[in-house]
Design an enzyme around this catalytic site. Sequence first.
Site, PDB file in Angstrom:
ATOM      1  N   ASP A 121       0.854  -1.191   0.000  1.00  0.00           N
ATOM      2  CA  ASP A 121       0.000   0.000   0.000  1.00  0.00           C
ATOM      3  C   ASP A 121       0.888   1.239   0.000  1.00  0.00           C
ATOM      4  O   ASP A 121       1.798   1.355   0.823  1.00  0.00           O
ATOM      5  CB  ASP A 121      -0.905  -0.005   1.230  1.00  0.00           C
ATOM      6  N   HIS A 128      -3.818  14.164   0.176  1.00  0.00           N
ATOM      7  CA  HIS A 128      -4.094  13.327   1.345  1.00  0.00           C
ATOM      8  C   HIS A 128      -2.959  13.431   2.362  1.00  0.00           C
ATOM      9  O   HIS A 128      -3.200  13.637   3.566  1.00  0.00           O
ATOM     10  CB  HIS A 128      -4.273  11.870   0.917  1.00  0.00           C
ATOM     11  N   GLU A 194     -10.544   4.100   3.131  1.00  0.00           N
ATOM     12  CA  GLU A 194      -9.598   4.784   2.261  1.00  0.00           C
ATOM     13  C   GLU A 194      -9.940   4.421   0.822  1.00  0.00           C
ATOM     14  O   GLU A 194      -9.868   3.246   0.441  1.00  0.00           O
ATOM     15  CB  GLU A 194      -8.153   4.385   2.587  1.00  0.00           C
ATOM     16  N   GLU A 196      -9.156   3.936  -2.741  1.00  0.00           N
ATOM     17  CA  GLU A 196      -7.892   3.697  -3.437  1.00  0.00           C
ATOM     18  C   GLU A 196      -8.129   2.956  -4.756  1.00  0.00           C
ATOM     19  O   GLU A 196      -9.239   2.494  -5.049  1.00  0.00           O
ATOM     20  CB  GLU A 196      -6.941   2.868  -2.561  1.00  0.00           C
ATOM     21  N   ASP A 228      -9.190   0.374   1.546  1.00  0.00           N
ATOM     22  CA  ASP A 228      -8.287  -0.107   2.591  1.00  0.00           C
ATOM     23  C   ASP A 228      -8.803   0.390   3.940  1.00  0.00           C
ATOM     24  O   ASP A 228      -8.447   1.464   4.408  1.00  0.00           O
ATOM     25  CB  ASP A 228      -6.863   0.389   2.340  1.00  0.00           C
ATOM     26  N   ARG A 232      -8.228   4.036  12.859  1.00  0.00           N
ATOM     27  CA  ARG A 232      -7.322   5.153  13.113  1.00  0.00           C
ATOM     28  C   ARG A 232      -6.812   5.185  14.546  1.00  0.00           C
ATOM     29  O   ARG A 232      -5.671   5.599  14.792  1.00  0.00           O
ATOM     30  CB  ARG A 232      -8.033   6.474  12.793  1.00  0.00           C
ATOM     31  N   GLN A 235      -4.217   2.404  14.894  1.00  0.00           N
ATOM     32  CA  GLN A 235      -3.040   2.807  14.123  1.00  0.00           C
ATOM     33  C   GLN A 235      -2.238   3.895  14.832  1.00  0.00           C
ATOM     34  O   GLN A 235      -1.004   3.857  14.873  1.00  0.00           O
ATOM     35  CB  GLN A 235      -3.474   3.298  12.738  1.00  0.00           C
ATOM     36  N   LYS A 248      -4.498  -1.713  10.063  1.00  0.00           N
ATOM     37  CA  LYS A 248      -4.784  -1.862   8.637  1.00  0.00           C
ATOM     38  C   LYS A 248      -5.044  -3.308   8.218  1.00  0.00           C
ATOM     39  O   LYS A 248      -5.758  -3.560   7.252  1.00  0.00           O
ATOM     40  CB  LYS A 248      -3.577  -1.358   7.826  1.00  0.00           C
ATOM     41  N   THR A 252      -9.081  -5.501   3.737  1.00  0.00           N
ATOM     42  CA  THR A 252      -8.974  -4.623   2.566  1.00  0.00           C
ATOM     43  C   THR A 252      -9.937  -5.182   1.527  1.00  0.00           C
ATOM     44  O   THR A 252      -9.884  -6.378   1.220  1.00  0.00           O
ATOM     45  CB  THR A 252      -7.545  -4.611   1.999  1.00  0.00           C
ATOM     46  N   GLU A 356     -10.055  12.759   6.872  1.00  0.00           N
ATOM     47  CA  GLU A 356      -9.941  14.089   6.262  1.00  0.00           C
ATOM     48  C   GLU A 356     -11.285  14.798   6.176  1.00  0.00           C
ATOM     49  O   GLU A 356     -11.386  15.992   6.446  1.00  0.00           O
ATOM     50  CB  GLU A 356      -9.358  13.952   4.852  1.00  0.00           C
TER      51      GLU A 356
END
Length: 407
Positions: A121, A128, A194, A196, A228, A232, A235, A248, A252, A356
Amino acid sequence: MPEQSPLEPAEGDPFGPHNLPYGVFSTADEPDRRRLGVRIGDHVLDAGAAAHALGSPYAALLARPSLNPLMAAGRTAWRDVRRALTAWVTVPAHRADIEPLLHPLGSVTLHLPYEIADYVDFYASEHHATNVGRIFRPDGDALPANWKHLPIGYHGRAGTIVVSGTDVTRPSGQRKAPADPVPVFGPSVKLDIEAEVGFVVGTPSRQGSPVEQASFRDHVFGLSLLNDWSARDIQAWEYVPLGPFLGKSFATSVSAWVTPLEALDAARVAPPARTAELLPYLDDADAEEPGGFDLRISVSLNGQVISEPPFSTMYWTAAQQLTHMTVNGASLRTGDLFASGTVSGAEREQRGSLLELTWNGTEPLELPAGKRTFLEDGDEVTLTAWAPGPDGTRVGLGEVTGRVVPA
């Protein structure tokens, strides 16, 4: 008036014969038999049966339960098979043989279309990365010192990559808020997405032999949408100094469809202007074709569109990522999957993560189902996307959907 053939999708259908993405499916009468399929409109063509019926030399490759044998066959085979498939679904003389081999999309079960070898990844969106830096380092530099010099990435967990439609169990783990004296254990309270794009490797490479950017098309078979999922809070507590791990690796999600690179020739665009001089192996100023892709992504939460990230803004290209992850001599294997990292644009409504969009929970989203900072149990997230195709058409990239279930 004769009934319209499934081989004649409606005008403007993003899954017309200009697209033809690959997938793997099974039917209700043979649930344990997985078959290679190609999407045309709202139907799936049994590619192996079609190849056998029409005497294709690639019948053995297409009669497999996974895309891996075709992907490993290399670029010449990819071109030949795509050319044949295009003829099978467009030439009227083939219609009598092909139509009985079509299955309505709603009647089949879609599976993970390839066996995944390794998963990497990346962190390729400047927007971002800048947003994340401003959230967590408001008084420091938004971007790490290395960010403009190399595509930052990490090796993820291939075994927990799941196909679209698979439920995602809320992960549990250690978390510690800044003011807490000690960590606690429990379900994540900051579960995120996420948006992606994942690129899947077909042709392998030898260990010790780096892959140059110019060889991108020789090794990469196609791309898929990818979500993904990220915890948070887990992490944040674990990732210093070695990076993402349990925050993570729990899940996925990828689309059930792989769009061949050749279907996206009209979507190639130049990446953003470089603002730092690149080392020669990453320099793409004189590349034969632009390295970016104009993909228009849409993110929906419980049916409500919350973001539309533009992939064309990604600073690092997939070709640069492929080159960088092999420059030390690491080899490629058929089924390797490397993801772009979160796709975010310059505007608020283009941010590809809730981190975000809600600025780490300080600016909740107002949605019909209520306010959201991070994901709640029962929430369903869907990514869709399209790209410009030949002659004004659109190329659909399918979708990737996942629903959060309790820990």
